[in-house]
Design an enzyme around this catalytic site. Structure first.
Site, PDB file in Angstrom:
ATOM      1  N   SER A 198      -3.878  -0.744 -10.006  1.00 20.03           N
ATOM      2  CA  SER A 198      -4.274  -1.895  -9.185  1.00 20.03           C
ATOM      3  C   SER A 198      -5.539  -1.559  -8.384  1.00 20.03           C
ATOM      4  O   SER A 198      -6.479  -2.348  -8.302  1.00 20.03           O
ATOM      5  CB  SER A 198      -3.116  -2.260  -8.252  1.00 20.03           C
ATOM      6  OG  SER A 198      -3.438  -3.376  -7.483  1.00 20.03           O
ATOM      7  N   HIS A 207      -1.848   0.002   7.080  1.00 19.05           N
ATOM      8  CA  HIS A 207      -1.849   1.000   5.997  1.00 19.05           C
ATOM      9  C   HIS A 207      -1.749   2.417   6.579  1.00 19.05           C
ATOM     10  O   HIS A 207      -1.838   3.387   5.830  1.00 19.05           O
ATOM     11  CB  HIS A 207      -3.157   0.931   5.204  1.00 19.05           C
ATOM     12  CG  HIS A 207      -3.321  -0.292   4.349  1.00 19.05           C
ATOM     13  ND1 HIS A 207      -2.304  -0.823   3.608  1.00 19.05           N
ATOM     14  CD2 HIS A 207      -4.419  -1.060   4.093  1.00 19.05           C
ATOM     15  CE1 HIS A 207      -2.765  -1.876   2.940  1.00 19.05           C
ATOM     16  NE2 HIS A 207      -4.038  -2.036   3.213  1.00 19.05           N
ATOM     17  N   LYS A 247      -2.488  -1.490  -2.025  1.00 16.74           N
ATOM     18  CA  LYS A 247      -2.144  -1.989  -3.372  1.00 16.74           C
ATOM     19  C   LYS A 247      -0.652  -1.891  -3.697  1.00 16.74           C
ATOM     20  O   LYS A 247      -0.257  -1.829  -4.855  1.00 16.74           O
ATOM     21  CB  LYS A 247      -2.963  -1.288  -4.487  1.00 16.74           C
ATOM     22  CG  LYS A 247      -4.433  -1.190  -4.255  1.00 16.74           C
ATOM     23  CD  LYS A 247      -5.054  -2.424  -3.679  1.00 16.74           C
ATOM     24  CE  LYS A 247      -5.160  -3.584  -4.639  1.00 16.74           C
ATOM     25  NZ  LYS A 247      -5.746  -4.781  -3.954  1.00 16.74           N
TER      26      LYS A 247
HETATM   27  P1  A3P Z   1      -1.891  -5.839  -9.367  1.00 18.45           P
HETATM   28  O1  A3P Z   1      -3.320  -5.452  -9.188  1.00 18.45           O
HETATM   29  O2  A3P Z   1      -1.102  -4.799 -10.113  1.00 18.45           O
HETATM   30  O3  A3P Z   1      -1.726  -7.203  -9.966  1.00 18.45           O
HETATM   31  P2  A3P Z   1      -2.014  -5.336  -1.854  1.00 18.45           P
HETATM   32  O4  A3P Z   1      -1.750  -6.723  -1.388  1.00 18.45           O
HETATM   33  O5  A3P Z   1      -1.238  -4.289  -1.145  1.00 18.45           O
HETATM   34  O6  A3P Z   1      -3.481  -5.060  -1.920  1.00 18.45           O
HETATM   35  O7  A3P Z   1      -1.470  -5.236  -3.368  1.00 18.45           O
HETATM   36  C1  A3P Z   1      -2.045  -6.020  -4.376  1.00 18.45           C
HETATM   37  C2  A3P Z   1      -1.127  -5.978  -5.563  1.00 18.45           C
HETATM   38  O8  A3P Z   1       0.045  -6.760  -5.270  1.00 18.45           O
HETATM   39  C3  A3P Z   1      -1.774  -6.612  -6.802  1.00 18.45           C
HETATM   40  O9  A3P Z   1      -1.219  -5.905  -7.921  1.00 18.45           O
HETATM   41  C4  A3P Z   1      -1.252  -8.032  -6.699  1.00 18.45           C
HETATM   42  O10 A3P Z   1      -1.327  -8.771  -7.902  1.00 18.45           O
HETATM   43  C5  A3P Z   1       0.188  -7.764  -6.275  1.00 18.45           C
HETATM   44  N1  A3P Z   1       0.853  -8.972  -5.740  1.00 18.45           N
HETATM   45  C6  A3P Z   1       0.485  -9.749  -4.703  1.00 18.45           C
HETATM   46  N2  A3P Z   1       1.304 -10.807  -4.589  1.00 18.45           N
HETATM   47  C7  A3P Z   1       2.236 -10.684  -5.580  1.00 18.45           C
HETATM   48  C8  A3P Z   1       3.337 -11.473  -6.023  1.00 18.45           C
HETATM   49  N3  A3P Z   1       3.665 -12.626  -5.428  1.00 18.45           N
HETATM   50  N4  A3P Z   1       4.051 -11.034  -7.081  1.00 18.45           N
HETATM   51  C9  A3P Z   1       3.735  -9.885  -7.707  1.00 18.45           C
HETATM   52  N5  A3P Z   1       2.694  -9.098  -7.353  1.00 18.45           N
HETATM   53  C10 A3P Z   1       1.939  -9.504  -6.304  1.00 18.45           C
END
Ligand code: A3P
Length: 288
Positions: free
Chosen positions: A130, A100, A45
């Site tokens: 998140s 990870h 996340k």
């Molecule tokens: P949120 O749940 O706070 O919106 P991962 O990919 O490591 O699982 O992380 C997911 C988080 O990264 C989510 O956060 C997601 O919305 C955010 N995320 C993915 N792409 C993004 C982007 N282009 N800009 C901002 N946040 C992004």
């Protein structure tokens, strides 16, 4: 309690059974790194999916074809997940992958290679928020309970890939010299184009101003959210239910302020500070 059916335990870390098994972990442990491999490393996340979008664009002169035609999990696969065995031979060089895993669990071949690493850290309070919503939408994760209950689990490391502090400490203390680039989710939010430029320098690539502008535009949250190869809409809703919470949920820094009471914040900060103390590790959000 954590359901035995949902997770396996790998060196004390919880990994979801849906994407990991003994075979995939053996594949990870014996992975043959190449010197030109590129690895994006995140605690869950923290911006993994974002990296899976950015890196192929930077490596391929801004060509949108891979990010618009290949799902993120096949385009930049996880080293430790079952899927990689099916796609690794199709990856073009230089190969881009994500993991990870904390540094101490990286396989020996990683240390003797020259593979490059981009490590992305995110404010742990936003990671927690998140993750809390992710647990609500993903049927392969346990019910997070109340936000306070989930915070306790997070601080105890009874969550995916263990404690945030252990992950960060392992990679921030890595003795990898110029093989590693550190960035934060918050820097990406503040200055996406600037960070993309830093990543280009690290990867030894160049893009014209126009192409870099296009890549930046494509990687904005509002645009990535529309990309079905990256927004997890290809996953059936009984596995990931975006009606409960979309995978690309808010995409902002500081959403924790809408979730933490002052008491919970104080408790959270105290635990994190104590575990980071003495390491010399500082993050921009420490000043908030
Ligand atoms: P949120 O749940 O706070 O919106 P991962 O990919 O490591 O699982 O992380 C997911 C988080 O990264 C989510 O956060 C997601 O919305 C955010 N995320 C993915 N792409 C993004 C982007 N282009 N800009 C901002 N946040 C992004």
């Amino acid at each position: 309690m954590v359901s035995q059916e949902l997770y396996l335990c790998y060196h004390g870390l919880l990994l979801p059974n849906i994407a990991h098994n003994e075979e995939s972990l053996n594949f990870f442990e014996t992975f043959k790194f190449r010197d030109d491999d590129i690895l994006a490393v995140t605690y869950p996340k923290s911006g993994t999916t974002w990296m899976q979008e950015m890196i192929p664009l930077l490596l391929n002169g801004g060509d949108l074809t891979p990010v618009e035609s290949v799902p993120n999990w096949d385009r930049v696969p996880w080293l430790e997940e079952t899927r990689i065995a099916h796609v690794v031979d199709k990856l073009s060089s230089p190969r881009a992958m994500v993991t990870h895993m904390p540094l101490n669990l990286m396989p020996p071949a990683f240390f003797s290679s020259k593979a490059k690493v981009i490590y992305i850290a995110r404010n742990p309070k936003d990671v927690l928020v998140s993750s809390y919503y992710f647990h609500q939408m993903a049927s392969f994760l346990d019910d997070p309970g109340t936000f306070e209950e989930f915070t306790d689990k997070f601080l105890a490391g009874q969550v995916l890939f263990g404690k945030w502090t252990e992950h960060v400490k392992s990679w921030k203390n890595a003795d990898l010299g110029d093989r590693i680039l550190y960035i934060t989710y918050e820097e990406l939010i503040q200055d996406l184009r600037g960070v993309l430029q830093r990543m280009l320098g690290f990867l030894g690539r160049e893009l014209s101003d126009d192409v870099l502008n296009q890549v930046t535009e494509h990687c904005l949250f509002k645009n990535m959210k529309q990309n079905k190869m990256s927004n997890y809409s290809l996953v059936p809703s009984d596995i990931m239910d975006s009606n409960k919470s979309p995978f690309l949920r808010k995409g902002i820094a500081g959403d924790w302020k809408n979730h933490f009471s002052p008491e919970l914040e104080a408790k959270f900060n105290a635990v994190i500070r104590e575990e980071i103390e003495g390491t010399g590790i500082r993050f921009p959000w420490d000043e908030e």
